[in-house]
Design an enzyme around this catalytic site. Structure first.
Site, mmCIF file in Angstrom:
data_model
loop_
_atom_site.group_PDB
_atom_site.id
_atom_site.type_symbol
_atom_site.label_atom_id
_atom_site.label_comp_id
_atom_site.label_asym_id
_atom_site.label_seq_id
_atom_site.Cartn_x
_atom_site.Cartn_y
_atom_site.Cartn_z
ATOM 1 N N GLY A 1 0.776 -1.234 0.000
ATOM 2 C CA GLY A 1 0.000 0.000 0.000
ATOM 3 C C GLY A 1 0.809 1.287 0.000
ATOM 4 O O GLY A 1 0.341 2.321 -0.463
ATOM 5 N N GLU B 1 4.009 4.059 6.236
ATOM 6 C CA GLU B 1 2.787 3.253 6.129
ATOM 7 C C GLU B 1 1.718 4.075 5.421
ATOM 8 O O GLU B 1 1.681 5.304 5.543
ATOM 9 C CB GLU B 1 2.355 2.846 7.550
ATOM 10 C CG GLU B 1 1.064 2.078 7.658
ATOM 11 C CD GLU B 1 1.085 0.696 7.014
ATOM 12 O OE1 GLU B 1 1.392 0.613 5.812
ATOM 13 O OE2 GLU B 1 0.762 -0.282 7.708
ATOM 14 N N ASP B 2 0.876 3.416 4.662
ATOM 15 C CA ASP B 2 -0.190 4.116 3.949
ATOM 16 C C ASP B 2 -1.291 4.561 4.897
ATOM 17 O O ASP B 2 -1.693 5.721 4.901
ATOM 18 C CB ASP B 2 -0.764 3.246 2.818
ATOM 19 C CG ASP B 2 -1.107 1.830 3.278
ATOM 20 O OD1 ASP B 2 -0.913 1.499 4.476
ATOM 21 O OD2 ASP B 2 -1.571 1.035 2.446
ATOM 22 N N ASP C 1 -5.062 1.949 10.989
ATOM 23 C CA ASP C 1 -6.446 1.696 11.364
ATOM 24 C C ASP C 1 -6.437 1.372 12.866
ATOM 25 O O ASP C 1 -6.378 2.279 13.694
ATOM 26 C CB ASP C 1 -6.927 0.546 10.474
ATOM 27 C CG ASP C 1 -8.425 0.323 10.502
ATOM 28 O OD1 ASP C 1 -9.111 1.010 11.257
ATOM 29 O OD2 ASP C 1 -8.909 -0.547 9.768
ATOM 30 N N ASN D 1 -2.614 -2.241 14.924
ATOM 31 C CA ASN D 1 -2.034 -3.567 15.198
ATOM 32 C C ASN D 1 -0.851 -3.884 14.290
ATOM 33 O O ASN D 1 0.168 -4.409 14.739
ATOM 34 C CB ASN D 1 -3.087 -4.669 15.029
ATOM 35 C CG ASN D 1 -4.137 -4.614 16.113
ATOM 36 O OD1 ASN D 1 -3.910 -4.025 17.173
ATOM 37 N ND2 ASN D 1 -5.303 -5.207 15.861
ATOM 38 N N LEU E 1 1.276 -1.929 12.755
ATOM 39 C CA LEU E 1 2.496 -1.188 13.083
ATOM 40 C C LEU E 1 3.060 -1.561 14.442
ATOM 41 O O LEU E 1 4.273 -1.558 14.636
ATOM 42 C CB LEU E 1 2.229 0.317 13.042
ATOM 43 C CG LEU E 1 2.410 0.963 11.683
ATOM 44 C CD1 LEU E 1 2.201 2.460 11.787
ATOM 45 C CD2 LEU E 1 3.797 0.666 11.121
ATOM 46 N N LYS F 1 -7.006 6.569 10.930
ATOM 47 C CA LYS F 1 -8.421 6.516 11.315
ATOM 48 C C LYS F 1 -8.481 6.606 12.839
ATOM 49 O O LYS F 1 -8.423 5.586 13.527
ATOM 50 C CB LYS F 1 -9.045 5.202 10.844
ATOM 51 C CG LYS F 1 -9.221 5.101 9.340
ATOM 52 C CD LYS F 1 -9.879 3.780 8.957
ATOM 53 C CE LYS F 1 -10.177 3.723 7.477
ATOM 54 N NZ LYS F 1 -10.682 2.382 7.065
ATOM 55 N N ASP G 1 -5.883 -0.593 -1.917
ATOM 56 C CA ASP G 1 -6.619 -1.445 -2.849
ATOM 57 C C ASP G 1 -7.903 -2.011 -2.271
ATOM 58 O O ASP G 1 -8.108 -2.033 -1.054
ATOM 59 C CB ASP G 1 -5.747 -2.626 -3.271
ATOM 60 C CG ASP G 1 -5.627 -3.665 -2.155
ATOM 61 O OD1 ASP G 1 -5.260 -3.276 -1.021
ATOM 62 O OD2 ASP G 1 -5.929 -4.851 -2.397
ATOM 63 N N ARG H 1 -5.250 0.687 -6.721
ATOM 64 C CA ARG H 1 -3.998 1.268 -6.220
ATOM 65 C C ARG H 1 -3.465 2.384 -7.107
ATOM 66 O O ARG H 1 -2.709 3.230 -6.661
ATOM 67 C CB ARG H 1 -2.901 0.190 -6.131
ATOM 68 C CG ARG H 1 -3.185 -0.929 -5.149
ATOM 69 C CD ARG H 1 -1.911 -1.750 -4.956
ATOM 70 N NE ARG H 1 -2.150 -3.037 -4.308
ATOM 71 C CZ ARG H 1 -2.232 -3.223 -2.999
ATOM 72 N NH1 ARG H 1 -2.137 -2.189 -2.191
ATOM 73 N NH2 ARG H 1 -2.426 -4.425 -2.499
HETATM 74 P P1 5GP Z 1 -4.297 -1.858 11.246
HETATM 75 O O1 5GP Z 1 -3.371 -2.990 11.575
HETATM 76 O O2 5GP Z 1 -3.771 -0.514 11.667
HETATM 77 O O3 5GP Z 1 -5.695 -2.102 11.759
HETATM 78 O O4 5GP Z 1 -4.508 -1.863 9.685
HETATM 79 C C1 5GP Z 1 -3.604 -1.314 8.826
HETATM 80 C C2 5GP Z 1 -3.720 -1.928 7.444
HETATM 81 O O5 5GP Z 1 -5.088 -2.225 7.116
HETATM 82 C C3 5GP Z 1 -3.266 -0.941 6.411
HETATM 83 O O6 5GP Z 1 -1.905 -1.049 6.158
HETATM 84 C C4 5GP Z 1 -4.116 -1.303 5.226
HETATM 85 O O7 5GP Z 1 -3.462 -2.318 4.508
HETATM 86 C C5 5GP Z 1 -5.380 -1.861 5.812
HETATM 87 N N1 5GP Z 1 -6.465 -0.870 5.817
HETATM 88 C C6 5GP Z 1 -6.999 -0.225 6.888
HETATM 89 N N2 5GP Z 1 -8.001 0.583 6.533
HETATM 90 C C7 5GP Z 1 -8.108 0.472 5.187
HETATM 91 C C8 5GP Z 1 -8.980 1.094 4.202
HETATM 92 O O8 5GP Z 1 -9.866 1.912 4.475
HETATM 93 N N3 5GP Z 1 -8.772 0.728 2.907
HETATM 94 C C9 5GP Z 1 -7.806 -0.163 2.533
HETATM 95 N N4 5GP Z 1 -7.706 -0.439 1.232
HETATM 96 N N5 5GP Z 1 -6.978 -0.765 3.428
HETATM 97 C C10 5GP Z 1 -7.132 -0.432 4.733
HETATM 98 MG MG MG Z 2 -0.452 -0.924 4.638
#
Ligand code: 5GP
Ligand code: MG
Length: 185
Positions: A55, A109-110, A113, A116, A118, A141, A169, A175
């Site tokens: 991402g 990082e893109d 959320d 977890n 990171l 978020k 994606d 993407r």
């Molecule tokens: P976390 O571990 O912080 O919950 O999730 C991070 C990962 O979830 C990001 O790197 C990404 O790959 C995916 N992700 C979280 N939210 C979104 C979203 O709204 N759209 C997309 N395409 N991927 C997301």
């Molecule tokens: Mg990512």
């Protein structure tokens, strides 16, 4: 002559429709601001950027074009698997070829959320004894974030909608778009 790229108002990926939520110009502003902050914080150093694929490829490319000092970049992937133990999900870093011992590292990082991914990643990274570790994420978020990590550079906060584009994606599609699109309904 270079042609200005077309900014679509809506896109369709498989059966889902998405509407433009963050136009390319706003993304570039956020990217440039992060680059400026990193440049002043890391003055005199040669940081190593660690970009988390897939991402983050577009964010990484645009960010590095705004970094004027000497730096290195490495692209890694995370593989998640269930370990047969109480620790649950374990993340392994694939593709980290540089010796990061004592080095200033900036993780790219893109989107963050829950945090977890990171949290897992920085835990693994610290086993390699880096120096400074900083985190830059284009998107956050905040409504969902519950991670026990410090996000040093955040491009933009976004609502808890599913978004695509600019590296993000939906099952592999989306993407390539320069803007960020949110799912409709
Ligand atoms: P976390 O571990 O912080 O919950 O999730 C991070 C990962 O979830 C990001 O790197 C990404 O790959 C995916 N992700 C979280 N939210 C979104 C979203 O709204 N759209 C997309 N395409 N991927 C997301
Ligand atoms: Mg990512």
């Amino acid at each position: 002559m270079l042609q200005a790229s077309l900014i679509m108002e809506t896109i369709k990926l498989y059966d889902k429709e998405f509407i433009l939520s963050i136009p390319p110009a706003r993304i570039q502003e956020a990217v440039a601001r992060i680059a400026k902050e990193i440049t002043s914080d890391m003055a005199g150093e040669t940081p190593l950027f660690i970009s988390i694929l897939n991402g983050s490829f577009m964010f990484t490319s645009d960010l590095l074009k705004n970094i004027g000092m000497n730096c290195q970049v490495s692209f890694v992937r995370l593989s998640s698997y269930q370990e047969v133990s109480s620790t649950g999900k374990v993340t392994e870093i694939i593709g980290l070829n540089e010796d990061i011992k004592g080095r200033s590292v900036i993780i790219l990082e893109d989107i963050v959320d829950t945090g977890n991914t990171l949290e897992n990643f920085t835990g693994q990274l610290k086993l390699h004894n880096p120096g400074k570790v900083r985190i830059a994420t284009l998107l956050l978020k905040p409504a969902v974030f519950s991670g026990n990590i410090r996000l040093d550079y955040v491009g933009m906060e976004v609502p808890d909608d599913f978004i695509v584009g600019y590296g993000l994606d939906y099952n592999g599609l989306g993407r390539n778009f320069e803007g960020i699109y949110k799912i409709i309904n």
